[in-house]
Design an enzyme around this catalytic site. Structure first.
Site, mmCIF file in Angstrom:
data_model
loop_
_atom_site.group_PDB
_atom_site.id
_atom_site.type_symbol
_atom_site.label_atom_id
_atom_site.label_comp_id
_atom_site.label_asym_id
_atom_site.label_seq_id
_atom_site.Cartn_x
_atom_site.Cartn_y
_atom_site.Cartn_z
ATOM 1 N N TRP A 1 -3.411 -3.610 2.710
ATOM 2 C CA TRP A 1 -4.669 -3.212 2.091
ATOM 3 C C TRP A 1 -5.848 -4.105 2.460
ATOM 4 O O TRP A 1 -5.708 -5.314 2.579
ATOM 5 C CB TRP A 1 -4.550 -3.257 0.564
ATOM 6 N N THR B 1 -0.006 -6.992 -5.570
ATOM 7 C CA THR B 1 -0.587 -5.866 -4.851
ATOM 8 C C THR B 1 -2.106 -6.038 -4.857
ATOM 9 O O THR B 1 -2.651 -6.729 -5.714
ATOM 10 C CB THR B 1 -0.162 -4.530 -5.505
ATOM 11 N N GLU C 1 3.893 -0.920 -7.414
ATOM 12 C CA GLU C 1 4.076 -0.721 -8.853
ATOM 13 C C GLU C 1 5.291 0.143 -9.179
ATOM 14 O O GLU C 1 5.730 0.188 -10.325
ATOM 15 C CB GLU C 1 2.830 -0.030 -9.445
ATOM 16 N N LYS D 1 -6.270 1.223 3.945
ATOM 17 C CA LYS D 1 -4.923 0.785 4.315
ATOM 18 C C LYS D 1 -4.805 0.718 5.825
ATOM 19 O O LYS D 1 -4.748 1.735 6.496
ATOM 20 C CB LYS D 1 -3.864 1.688 3.714
HETATM 21 P P1 AMP Z 1 1.419 -0.267 -1.826
HETATM 22 O O1 AMP Z 1 1.474 -0.643 -3.255
HETATM 23 O O2 AMP Z 1 0.729 -1.258 -0.979
HETATM 24 O O3 AMP Z 1 2.761 0.066 -1.299
HETATM 25 O O4 AMP Z 1 0.537 1.033 -1.695
HETATM 26 C C1 AMP Z 1 0.775 2.202 -2.448
HETATM 27 C C2 AMP Z 1 -0.209 3.262 -2.052
HETATM 28 O O5 AMP Z 1 -0.029 3.614 -0.676
HETATM 29 C C3 AMP Z 1 -0.099 4.558 -2.792
HETATM 30 O O6 AMP Z 1 -0.724 4.519 -4.048
HETATM 31 C C4 AMP Z 1 -0.799 5.506 -1.825
HETATM 32 O O7 AMP Z 1 -2.205 5.396 -1.913
HETATM 33 C C5 AMP Z 1 -0.353 4.981 -0.496
HETATM 34 N N1 AMP Z 1 0.855 5.698 -0.037
HETATM 35 C C6 AMP Z 1 2.131 5.306 -0.152
HETATM 36 N N2 AMP Z 1 2.960 6.206 0.404
HETATM 37 C C7 AMP Z 1 2.189 7.211 0.883
HETATM 38 C C8 AMP Z 1 2.450 8.438 1.547
HETATM 39 N N3 AMP Z 1 3.671 8.809 1.888
HETATM 40 N N4 AMP Z 1 1.395 9.228 1.855
HETATM 41 C C9 AMP Z 1 0.126 8.868 1.542
HETATM 42 N N5 AMP Z 1 -0.175 7.711 0.916
HETATM 43 C C10 AMP Z 1 0.838 6.893 0.588
#
Ligand code: AMP
Length: 541
Positions: free
Chosen positions: A443, A183, A328, A438
């Site tokens: 990211w 990540t 995570e 994002k």
């Molecule tokens: P990733 O590890 O790339 O899947 O990113 C996880 C992060 O995406 C989370 O810590 C949030 O900051 C963001 N995220 C995931 N789902 C949502 C959601 N439904 N609404 C807002 N932010 C989200």
């Protein structure tokens, strides 16, 4: 008293065997680069995954715990890897094919990949990675394009050829590693999260609960979320476990292509980030009308799904179920769903409930912590850092020392998200403390961009913040201060950055100001910049 229950270790091998035995004729459909459809079955996936496992052990000398990587799109052969690599006792390392060559090289070295299975269409990226590696893993090439594998490369089909019905799975502990995903780091390089057989199986079981993803044998599932990002929300494991038909879009992610699959393959369940949903909504609104086999559930996460999107897609028979999670957290953390008491609400009010990030999944605990370290009340308005704990949530990162900034002293994952929780436990993400942007579900590190921009000889200082974009959700805005007498432009900076970032990570938006606002301790006040540029819409095409 001792429990009388059997101590059978949880293993993804059991999911594969189940699909092969009970759902042998259920289809797995993949779209190839030339847009033709490849059709296979779980019976075949089981057979070929076992062949892959046997080849890894006997032909490549892979030992339990070794990392074996994939650099692949979503398709049936990648599904074989999801099961075949762990079936060899090895660890499936899904490499994000949107990373820059430098980051791919970093994650391959970080995982210590011994072998990598690469789609032929991804060889141009891979060939830019190889010169950056000190140790190059054995490369096996999957002919995804349907063309012969280029000379000099080992062909996946030849590699897995043979009969593996006699293959015996290695003895495993349920806490052994099964898969790994990197990540983005706010600063520095991607960080590895390593899942176990136990965490993956428990996650698959929980996700199929009907208030959560509700995946069942009656579903035809279109897996849009990439298999290289957070295990495609572990759908490859859960859909295989329950024998749902799976459909993979390959590299074709445009709205009309996805809608063709939804119609043609009678899709009932799909999953994607809001960027994808928006694209689908726009195509539907432009017409012509589409005829689906029935209502479609769409799991949406990775970024917030707004009420307008939920309402818009409802009108076309696509019903968003909004989820929150992270790489995570395997990734299922929470899902928003209406409860019986919400039945009195009108559709708009119900959509507001559905737009929350929702209720923690069974086995996942949540809390919000204020800056002083105290737990915030669940009143729906007090916000604090969201922290989570549970059997499929990481307790640390591969090759990194324990970090109290990431895992609290009492063992909770610090998510970097700022949230509120209401009195009945529904969570809402209010902000983010991690310095990341994002864009389209992937990211971009603002800190990495800032450091690179500040390397430009005409720039005195620079900060990067997220601004809104109608398609990509967020895009980076570079806010920079020129050195006296310099007249550098945004285009100049973009060109300067180009060799160091993947193209989609390059900022298109630049603002020049006199000074970056700073706190009393000299830190950039990013929230101040976000407020100042709150109305700016990115001009990325
Ligand atoms: P990733 O590890 O790339 O899947 O990113 C996880 C992060 O995406 C989370 O810590 C949030 O900051 C963001 N995220 C995931 N789902 C949502 C959601 N439904 N609404 C807002 N932010 C989200």
């Amino acid at each position: 008293m001792q429990s009388t229950m059997m101590r059978v270790p949880l293993s993804t091998n059991a999911l594969l065997e189940r699909a092969g035995r009970y759902f042998a004729t259920r289809e797995v459909v993949s779209r190839r680069p030339d847009k033709s459809l490849h059709r296979t079955t779980y019976g075949d996936i089981r057979r070929r995954a076992r062949q892959l496992a046997k080849a890894l052990v006997e032909r490549a000398g892979i030992r339990p715990g070794d990392a074996v990587a994939t650099l692949q799109w979503n398709h049936a052969a990648h599904l074989e890897c999801y099961f075949g690599i762990p079936a060899a006792g090895a660890v499936l390392h899904t490499v994000n094919l949107r990373l820059s060559p430098e980051d791919v090289a970093y994650v391959v070295a970080d995982a210590g990949d011994r072998l990598i299975i690469v789609d032929d269409v991804m060889l141009p990226l891979w060939e830019r990675v190889v010169p950056l590696l000190e140790v190059v893993p054995r490369v096996v090439v999957h002919a995804f394009s349907g063309q012969p594998v280029p000379a000099g490369y080992e062909d996946y089909e030849t590699f897995i050829a043979g009969n593996a019905e006699d293959y015996v799975y290695p003895a495993q502990d349920e806490n052994d590693a099964v898969a790994m995903c990197h990540t983005s780091g706010t600063t520095g390089r991607p960080k590895g999260v390593v899942y176990s057989h136990r965490s993956m199986v428990l996650h698959a079981l929980a996700s199929c609960a009907s208030d959560l993803f509700g995946t069942s044998a009656s579903d035809n599932v279109l897996v849009i979320t990439p298999m290289f990002h957070a295990n495609a929300w572990a759908m490859p494991y859960s859909a295989t476990m329950v024998g749902a038909k799976m459909v993979f879009p390959g590299p074709h992610m445009a709205g009309p292509d996805l809608l063709d699959l939804m119609e043609g393959e009678r899709i009932s369940l799909t999953l994607g980030v809001p960027t994808i949903c928006n694209m689908i909504l726009q195509v539907l609104q432009a017409g012509p009308a589409r005829t689906f086999a029935g209502p479609i559930r769409m799991l949406v996460g990775g970024a917030a799904a707004p009420v307008s999107l939920i309402r818009g897609l409802d009108g076309f028979g696509i019903h968003i179920r909004h989820a929150w999670g992270m790489t995570e957290t395997s990734p299922l953390g929470s899902v928003s769903y209406t409860r019986p008491e919400d039945a009195v609400l009108d559709a708009e009010e119900q959509a507001k409930v559905r737009a929350l990030q929702g209720t923690a999944s069974p086995m996942v605990e949540m809390r919000i912590i204020d800056e002083a370290g105290a737990e915030c009340p669940w009143d729906g308005t007090t916000s604090g850092e969201l922290q989570v704990r549970g059997p499929w949530i990481t307790g640390g990162y591969h090759n990194l020392p324990p970090d109290p900034e990431k895992i609290s002293a009492d063992g909770w994952l610090r998510t970097g998200d700022v949230a509120t929780i209401d009195p009945i436990g529904r969570m809402r993400i209010a902000d983010r403390t991690k310095d990341l942007i994002k864009s389209g579900g992937e990211w971009i590190s603002s800190v990495e961009l800032e450091n690179a921009v500040m390397g430009h000889p005409a720039i005195a200082e620079a900060a990067v913040v997220a601004i809104a974009h109608p398609k990509w959700d967020e895009r980076p805005l570079v806010v920079a201060v020129r050195k006296p007498g310099c007249d550098v432009t945004g285009d100049d900076i973009r060109q300067y950055l180009a060799p160091h970032f993947a193209r989609w990570q390059l900022p298109d938006d630049y603002a020049f100001i006199d000074a970056i606002p700073r706190s009393s301790t000299g830190k950039f006040l990013k929230h101040e910049l976000r407020r100042q540029f709150a109305d700016m819409i990115s001009r990325t095409p």
